[in-house]
Design a protein around this motif. Structure first.
Motif, mmCIF file in Angstrom:
data_model
loop_
_atom_site.group_PDB
_atom_site.id
_atom_site.type_symbol
_atom_site.label_atom_id
_atom_site.label_comp_id
_atom_site.label_asym_id
_atom_site.label_seq_id
_atom_site.Cartn_x
_atom_site.Cartn_y
_atom_site.Cartn_z
ATOM 1 N N ALA A 110 17.838 -16.548 -15.200
ATOM 2 C CA ALA A 110 17.146 -17.858 -16.254
ATOM 3 C C ALA A 110 16.448 -18.507 -15.585
ATOM 4 C CB ALA A 110 17.855 -18.644 -17.368
ATOM 5 N N HIS A 111 17.550 -18.705 -14.522
ATOM 6 C CA HIS A 111 17.253 -19.881 -13.454
ATOM 7 C C HIS A 111 15.638 -19.780 -12.514
ATOM 8 C CE1 HIS A 111 20.337 -22.495 -14.329
ATOM 9 N NE2 HIS A 111 21.225 -22.270 -13.236
ATOM 10 N N SER A 112 15.814 -18.249 -12.544
ATOM 11 C CA SER A 112 14.737 -17.714 -11.563
ATOM 12 C C SER A 112 12.727 -17.650 -12.779
ATOM 13 C CB SER A 112 14.713 -16.315 -11.303
ATOM 14 O OG SER A 112 13.569 -15.761 -10.566
ATOM 15 N N LEU A 113 13.228 -17.009 -13.975
ATOM 16 C CA LEU A 113 11.724 -17.717 -14.542
ATOM 17 C C LEU A 113 11.439 -18.714 -14.630
ATOM 18 C CD1 LEU A 113 12.619 -14.619 -17.305
ATOM 19 C CD2 LEU A 113 10.937 -14.495 -15.814
ATOM 20 N N ARG A 114 12.730 -19.988 -14.946
ATOM 21 C CA ARG A 114 11.549 -21.577 -15.235
ATOM 22 C C ARG A 114 11.290 -21.928 -13.620
ATOM 23 N NH1 ARG A 114 16.611 -25.624 -16.386
ATOM 24 N NH2 ARG A 114 15.298 -26.832 -17.306
ATOM 25 N N LEU A 115 11.319 -21.057 -12.333
ATOM 26 C CA LEU A 115 10.770 -21.461 -11.771
ATOM 27 C C LEU A 115 9.087 -20.972 -11.895
ATOM 28 C CD1 LEU A 115 12.352 -20.403 -8.642
ATOM 29 C CD2 LEU A 115 12.034 -22.447 -9.007
ATOM 30 N N ALA A 144 13.369 -21.912 -3.370
ATOM 31 C CA ALA A 144 13.819 -21.769 -4.493
ATOM 32 C C ALA A 144 14.773 -22.775 -5.337
ATOM 33 C CB ALA A 144 13.798 -20.451 -4.582
ATOM 34 N N GLY A 145 15.684 -23.085 -3.928
ATOM 35 C CA GLY A 145 16.818 -24.048 -3.778
ATOM 36 C C GLY A 145 16.284 -25.428 -4.553
ATOM 37 N N GLN A 146 15.732 -25.719 -3.514
ATOM 38 C CA GLN A 146 14.865 -26.894 -3.748
ATOM 39 C C GLN A 146 14.177 -27.710 -4.457
ATOM 40 O OE1 GLN A 146 12.854 -26.220 0.624
ATOM 41 N NE2 GLN A 146 14.139 -28.012 1.257
ATOM 42 N N ALA A 147 12.837 -26.209 -4.663
ATOM 43 C CA ALA A 147 12.125 -26.888 -6.137
ATOM 44 C C ALA A 147 13.001 -26.173 -7.043
ATOM 45 C CB ALA A 147 11.355 -25.361 -6.005
ATOM 46 N N LYS A 190 12.311 -33.305 4.147
ATOM 47 C CA LYS A 190 13.404 -32.277 4.636
ATOM 48 C C LYS A 190 14.647 -32.417 4.221
ATOM 49 C CE LYS A 190 11.557 -31.968 9.252
ATOM 50 N NZ LYS A 190 11.121 -32.031 10.816
ATOM 51 N N LEU A 191 14.597 -32.820 3.056
ATOM 52 C CA LEU A 191 16.073 -32.783 1.575
ATOM 53 C C LEU A 191 16.457 -31.293 1.256
ATOM 54 C CD1 LEU A 191 14.512 -35.839 -1.287
ATOM 55 C CD2 LEU A 191 15.385 -36.168 2.002
ATOM 56 N N THR A 192 17.237 -31.662 1.168
ATOM 57 C CA THR A 192 18.476 -30.733 0.671
ATOM 58 C C THR A 192 18.092 -30.454 -0.290
ATOM 59 O OG1 THR A 192 20.440 -31.552 0.987
ATOM 60 C CG2 THR A 192 19.769 -30.835 3.349
ATOM 61 N N ALA A 193 19.067 -29.119 -1.152
ATOM 62 C CA ALA A 193 18.993 -28.491 -2.294
ATOM 63 C C ALA A 193 19.656 -29.787 -3.070
ATOM 64 C CB ALA A 193 18.992 -27.208 -2.676
ATOM 65 N N ARG A 194 20.207 -30.213 -2.322
ATOM 66 C CA ARG A 194 21.146 -31.387 -3.295
ATOM 67 C C ARG A 194 20.808 -32.986 -3.405
ATOM 68 N NH1 ARG A 194 27.221 -31.835 -0.973
ATOM 69 N NH2 ARG A 194 27.232 -29.999 -1.161
ATOM 70 N N ALA A 195 20.420 -32.981 -1.939
ATOM 71 C CA ALA A 195 19.496 -34.272 -2.152
ATOM 72 C C ALA A 195 17.519 -33.729 -3.215
ATOM 73 C CB ALA A 195 18.615 -34.938 -0.870
ATOM 74 N N ALA A 196 17.422 -32.942 -2.507
ATOM 75 C CA ALA A 196 16.483 -33.021 -3.890
ATOM 76 C C ALA A 196 16.695 -32.957 -5.498
ATOM 77 C CB ALA A 196 15.850 -30.992 -3.976
ATOM 78 N N GLU A 197 17.701 -32.457 -5.414
ATOM 79 C CA GLU A 197 19.104 -33.046 -7.159
ATOM 80 C C GLU A 197 18.761 -34.143 -7.430
ATOM 81 O OE1 GLU A 197 22.190 -30.671 -7.807
ATOM 82 O OE2 GLU A 197 21.510 -28.983 -7.331
ATOM 83 N N LYS A 198 19.240 -34.894 -6.710
ATOM 84 C CA LYS A 198 19.347 -36.542 -6.163
ATOM 85 C C LYS A 198 17.855 -37.242 -7.133
ATOM 86 C CE LYS A 198 21.591 -40.488 -6.310
ATOM 87 N NZ LYS A 198 22.096 -40.967 -7.268
ATOM 88 N N LEU A 199 16.886 -36.794 -5.834
ATOM 89 C CA LEU A 199 15.074 -36.869 -6.684
ATOM 90 C C LEU A 199 14.724 -36.451 -7.692
ATOM 91 C CD1 LEU A 199 12.864 -38.490 -4.974
ATOM 92 C CD2 LEU A 199 12.636 -35.884 -4.671
ATOM 93 N N ALA A 200 15.379 -35.530 -7.744
ATOM 94 C CA ALA A 200 14.473 -35.398 -9.856
ATOM 95 C C ALA A 200 15.765 -36.196 -10.223
ATOM 96 C CB ALA A 200 14.904 -33.880 -9.931
ATOM 97 N N SER A 201 16.908 -36.302 -10.100
ATOM 98 C CA SER A 201 17.437 -37.278 -10.930
ATOM 99 C C SER A 201 16.823 -38.802 -11.203
ATOM 100 C CB SER A 201 19.192 -37.204 -10.601
ATOM 101 O OG SER A 201 19.336 -37.584 -11.271
ATOM 102 N N THR A 209 20.835 -17.595 0.828
ATOM 103 C CA THR A 209 19.757 -18.997 0.923
ATOM 104 C C THR A 209 20.939 -20.015 1.504
ATOM 105 O OG1 THR A 209 20.082 -20.271 -0.949
ATOM 106 C CG2 THR A 209 18.569 -18.006 -0.365
ATOM 107 N N ALA A 210 20.387 -21.217 2.131
ATOM 108 C CA ALA A 210 20.758 -22.282 2.565
ATOM 109 C C ALA A 210 21.518 -22.933 1.793
ATOM 110 C CB ALA A 210 20.093 -23.489 3.169
ATOM 111 N N SER A 211 21.351 -23.219 0.451
ATOM 112 C CA SER A 211 21.324 -24.082 -0.598
ATOM 113 C C SER A 211 22.624 -22.992 -1.235
ATOM 114 C CB SER A 211 20.547 -23.942 -2.081
ATOM 115 O OG SER A 211 19.960 -22.817 -1.751
ATOM 116 N N LEU A 212 22.583 -22.053 -1.110
ATOM 117 C CA LEU A 212 23.775 -21.149 -1.883
ATOM 118 C C LEU A 212 25.303 -21.155 -1.152
ATOM 119 C CD1 LEU A 212 25.162 -18.652 -3.544
ATOM 120 C CD2 LEU A 212 24.027 -16.484 -1.835
#
Length: 266
Positions: free
Chosen positions: A137-142, A160-163, A186-197, A25-28
């Motif tokens: 564990a990460h997968s199940l949390r989805l 999945a990386g964004q979610a 159209k946020l990247t996975a990294r930007a999604a982490e910042k948004l969640a924070s 994936t792009a996030s990986l």
């Protein structure tokens, strides 16, 4: 124990489905580019100093694309050809479809180990199918996300990386709102982490900053971070004099890290 092997020594299993090509994936790809390959590729030795990939071929591909010459590996020399076929078929059976399909597949498989709420079940499943405990564990949390968000993942609108960062948001309405923001902007996975924070911290800013001043880490520091990450099976980083281990709030992931460091409950 995690070892390192040259990527040229690894090859895909002949038991993989016809036409299968590992597609990271792009996030990986971003994560490997920034921190190096972390999650070990599960392999078994075959002839002429070559190794058959049993699981996590995506990291192998991502490492090659990012310019790395070696990847962390877990070598299973106790696995024969027939067992390898079973592992590969089970592994690829769980990777078809969306990330939600994969998570549900893991949930079904956990029934054989006492169910998703049984202590130690995730670790036992990880050993059985050649996946890491943190990955499962990460997968199940989805599956804890609201149905609307899961549907977006199933449709491929949200990766999945964004979610994944949305799991850390306690309010379900905010999880849905954040998912819509990620898609709209159209946020990247990294930007999604910042948004969640930002949401967790109660900030009014809904969009993460696009740029920030970051002190560039030395090659030795990044190499050390990669080595420790491979040993503990989770992302490790050095930030402003602190050693940070990302266990994503999962006790299963944290237990796996502690066990890798040598602690076992008596």
């Amino acid at each position: 124990m995690t070892d390192w092997l040259g990527i040229e020594k690894l090859h895909l299993s002949p038991s993989k489905p016809d036409g299968y090509v590992p597609r990271p994936t792009a996030s990986l790809l971003d994560r490997v580019k920034d921190h190096g390959p972390i999650e070990p590729v599960v392999v078994r030795p075959v002839a002429n100093d070559k190794y058959e990939i049993l699981a996590n071929a995506e990291t192998w591909v991502a490492a090659g694309r990012a310019g790395f010459h070696e990847v962390p590996v877990t070598i299973r020399d106790d696995i024969d050809e027939h067992t390898a076929q079973d592992i590969v078929q089970s592994y690829y059976g769980g990777t078809k479809g969306s990330a939600i399909d994969e998570a549900k597949h893991f949930e079904d498989q956990l029934a054989a180990f006492g169910g998703i709420n049984c202590r130690g079940a995730v670790g036992k499943l990880a050993v059985a199918i050649g996946r890491s405990r943190p990955y499962i564990a990460h997968s199940l949390r989805l599956l804890t996300l609201p149905a609307e968000v899961q549907e977006l993942i199933e449709k491929g609108v949200l990766s999945a990386g964004q979610a994944r960062p949305l799991v850390s948001i306690s309010n379900r309405a905010n999880q849905v709102k954040a998912a819509r923001t990620i898609i709209a902007d159209k946020l990247t996975a990294r930007a999604a982490e910042k948004l969640a924070s930002n949401i967790r911290n109660g900030e009014t800013t809904t969009k993460p900053e696009k740029t920030r001043n970051v002190t560039e880490k030395s090659a030795d520091t990044r190499r050390f971070e990669r080595q420790v990450s491979a040993v503990i099976g989770a992302q490790f980083s050095l930030e402003n004099g602190r050693a940070i281990i990302d266990y994503s709030g999962s006790l299963d992931v944290l237990q796996g890290i502690v066990e890798r460091l040598g602690y076992r409950e008596s």
